[in-house]
Design a protein around this motif. Structure first.
Motif, short mmCIF file in Angstrom:
data_model
loop_
_atom_site.label_atom_id
_atom_site.label_comp_id
_atom_site.label_asym_id
_atom_site.label_seq_id
_atom_site.Cartn_x
_atom_site.Cartn_y
_atom_site.Cartn_z
N SER A 54 -2.56 -5.44 1.58
CA SER A 54 -3.37 -6.16 0.60
C SER A 54 -2.51 -7.14 -0.19
N ALA A 55 -3.10 -8.27 -0.54
CA ALA A 55 -2.38 -9.27 -1.34
C ALA A 55 -2.02 -8.73 -2.71
N ASP A 56 -2.77 -7.72 -3.18
CA ASP A 56 -2.51 -7.14 -4.50
C ASP A 56 -1.50 -5.99 -4.45
N THR A 57 -0.98 -5.69 -3.27
CA THR A 57 0.04 -4.65 -3.13
C THR A 57 1.35 -5.15 -3.72
N SER A 58 2.05 -4.29 -4.49
CA SER A 58 3.35 -4.68 -5.01
C SER A 58 4.38 -4.61 -3.88
N PHE A 59 5.50 -5.27 -4.09
CA PHE A 59 6.54 -5.31 -3.05
C PHE A 59 7.06 -3.90 -2.74
N THR A 113 11.72 -6.79 -9.13
CA THR A 113 11.11 -6.61 -7.81
C THR A 113 9.83 -5.78 -7.87
N CYS A 114 9.80 -4.78 -8.76
CA CYS A 114 8.61 -3.93 -8.84
C CYS A 114 7.40 -4.67 -9.37
N GLN A 115 7.61 -5.82 -10.01
CA GLN A 115 6.50 -6.62 -10.53
C GLN A 115 6.08 -7.72 -9.55
#
Length: 247
Positions: free
Chosen positions: A28-33, A83-85
């Protein structure tokens, strides 16, 4: 969204590392890295393969543990985030993403994308503290400090010690990290007493640990997830020179 991941795999600091290629699909595009890496690791575990080791903790942009070099940029293509954001909408469907650990002699690889960052702790132990007796806690409105000084101190204190400045700097310098720690205390009455020795000792420890020198390219400022200004480096240099002249 589908992605091809080129990830650095390395068993330990002495082992020879290499890039390995993986495919992740239907992300999903809303998945975080980091969630995307969790999905990859879940797939690898189900395939009986060794998951990719990477650091993380708060996943709120506070701790700085999620230190990854993504497509040649510290913390990835977005600005003033960790990175988490970072979310997968910052990439395009079908992209190839290269993921590496911090690259610095002072940050040896522990495994895969995890590096040893205790060098920062050693720098702090060399002077990133106040040892003088400051007495009891005064009323907040009675503290003799200007609003501008308080704001500048808090801006410097926003540094989370993630190491992006070191990984980005062509010299592997930790000057922005050291400068932020020195400024956060130097602008406060309690910290002024030991400012000169603090600057001298922390820079000495930085050099001892193998960090490079600063050449003012401003790469550290550009990649810092908290937007720490290199103006703090100028203050650190002034304090250091004054300390040396005093000696």
């Amino acid at each position: 969204m589908n992605f091809t991941l080129k990830i650095w795999r390395q068993e330990n600091a002495k082992a020879k590392g290499r890039f390995e290629t993986y495919e992740v699909k239907d992300i999903s595009a809303d998945t975080s890295f980091l969630e995307m890496l969790d999905i990859l690791n879940n797939n690898l575990i189900h395939e009986g393969k060794d998951p990719v080791a990477f650091d993380h903790d708060c996943r709120e942009g506070i701790c700085g543990m999620c230190s990854l070099h993504i497509n040649g940029e510290a913390h990835g293509p977005d600005t003033e985030i960790t990175t988490c954001q970072l979310h997968m909408r910052k990439f395009h469907d079908g992209d190839t993403i290269t993921i590496e650990p911090w690259r610095s002699a002072a940050f040896p690889v522990i495994k895969d994308l995890v590096v040893e960052r205790s060098a920062f702790d050693k720098i702090l132990q060399a002077g990133g503290f106040i040892s003088v007796n400051t007495g009891g806690v005064p009323d907040g409105n009675a503290i003799p400090i200007s609003h501008d000084d308080a704001e500048e101190s808090m801006d410097a204190a926003a540094c989370i010690g993630c190491g992006a400045c070191v990984a980005t700097c062509k010299n592997g310098s930790a000057m922005l990290f050291v400068a932020a720690r020195v400024s956060s205390l130097a602008k406060l009455p309690q910290g002024k007493v030991e400012t000169l020795t603090r600057a001298k000792n922390m820079i000495a420890k930085m050099d001892e640990l193998g960090f490079g020198g600063c050449t003012n390219t401003r790469a550290c400022e550009a990649e810092c997830p908290k937007g720490i200004s290199i103006s703090h480096i100028a203050r650190l240099n002034r304090k250091f020179l004054k300390a040396k002249f005093k000696d």
